[in-house]
Design an enzyme around this catalytic site. Structure first.
Site, PDB file in Angstrom:
ATOM      1  N   GLU A  97      45.348  36.793  29.484  1.00  0.00           N
ATOM      2  CA  GLU A  97      44.315  36.072  30.229  1.00  0.00           C
ATOM      3  C   GLU A  97      43.835  34.809  29.126  1.00  0.00           C
ATOM      4  O   GLU A  97      43.633  35.264  28.191  1.00  0.00           O
ATOM      5  CB  GLU A  97      43.018  36.739  30.622  1.00  0.00           C
ATOM      6  CG  GLU A  97      43.260  37.668  31.625  1.00  0.00           C
ATOM      7  CD  GLU A  97      42.863  37.261  32.930  1.00  0.00           C
ATOM      8  OE1 GLU A  97      42.630  36.019  33.197  1.00  0.00           O
ATOM      9  OE2 GLU A  97      42.986  38.154  33.953  1.00  0.00           O
ATOM     10  N   ASP A 161      45.958  30.802  39.288  1.00  0.00           N
ATOM     11  CA  ASP A 161      46.077  30.763  37.970  1.00  0.00           C
ATOM     12  C   ASP A 161      47.547  31.122  37.521  1.00  0.00           C
ATOM     13  O   ASP A 161      48.139  31.791  38.149  1.00  0.00           O
ATOM     14  CB  ASP A 161      45.029  31.711  37.184  1.00  0.00           C
ATOM     15  CG  ASP A 161      45.445  33.149  37.635  1.00  0.00           C
ATOM     16  OD1 ASP A 161      45.586  33.351  38.839  1.00  0.00           O
ATOM     17  OD2 ASP A 161      45.064  33.989  36.727  1.00  0.00           O
TER      18      ASP A 161
HETATM   19 ZN   LIG Z   1      45.251  36.064  37.540  1.00  0.00          ZN
END
Ligand SMILES: [Zn+2]
Length: 182
Positions: A97, A161
């Site tokens: 992330e 994302d």
């Molecule tokens: Zn994600």
């Protein structure tokens, strides 16, 4: 490269062992709750608790890398997903992330140079330690799209994302060039 261990409680990740062959790249921010202060680390850690999700690594805006889940365990980051034809990416990928809203923020790029450099260095380490394949590094957006293509009749939210601002060509070129030197 310094990785700071800050493990989430074990109820936020799987008891199953990870057999890593690649990784899935994501971004995360707190922009919905705090649009003016979306990158506060403690707020972001709280999001994992609230949604009962997790990722192995979190890369802050300044390039600091936190290990949130032990690399021996599966994390809950990809959900419905397919990579190189294989379903359930959580079973075989690291979740990475980056703290970002996915777009420019206060004059800063969506992903800072420090973050991208840290992300490259982290992946070089994962290639070295776990022999993951640089061809098996994809965005959450891509692995979700792969799933939706296989199961068009089933419902799965689109994922955005890391999105169009993630510098894939630069990332891949740097990774492959430097990996050859390991
Ligand atoms: Zn994600």
């Amino acid at each position: 490269m310094n990785i700071i261990k800050r493990h989430l409680p074990s109820h936020l990740y799987s008891k199953h062992k990870l057999k890593p062959v690649g990784s899935v790249i994501h971004y995360i921010s707190n922009k919905y709750a705090k649009p003016l202060d979306p990158f506060n680390l403690e707020d972001i850690i709280q999001i994992f608790h609230t949604y009962k999700v997790s990722a192995h690594y979190l890369i802050d805006r300044d390039g600091t890398i936190y290990e949130l889940v032990p690399p021996t365990q599966q994390a809950w980051h990809a959900g419905k997903s397919i990579m190189y034809g294989q379903e359930n990416c959580n079973a075989f990928t690291f979740g990475v992330e980056l703290v970002s809203t996915g777009r420019e923020h206060n004059g800063e790029k969506a992903f800072t140079d420090e973050q991208i450099e840290a992300c490259i260095e982290l992946h070089l380490q994962l290639i070295k330690d776990y022999d993951i394949n640089s061809r098996h590094i994809h965005g959450h957006d891509t692995v979700r799209k792969n799933w939706q293509r296989r199961y068009p009749e089933q419902k799965a939210k689109n994922k955005h994302d890391p999105g169009a601002q993630y510098p894939w060509p630069y990332f891949r070129l740097e990774l492959d060039t430097r990996a050859n030197r390991i």
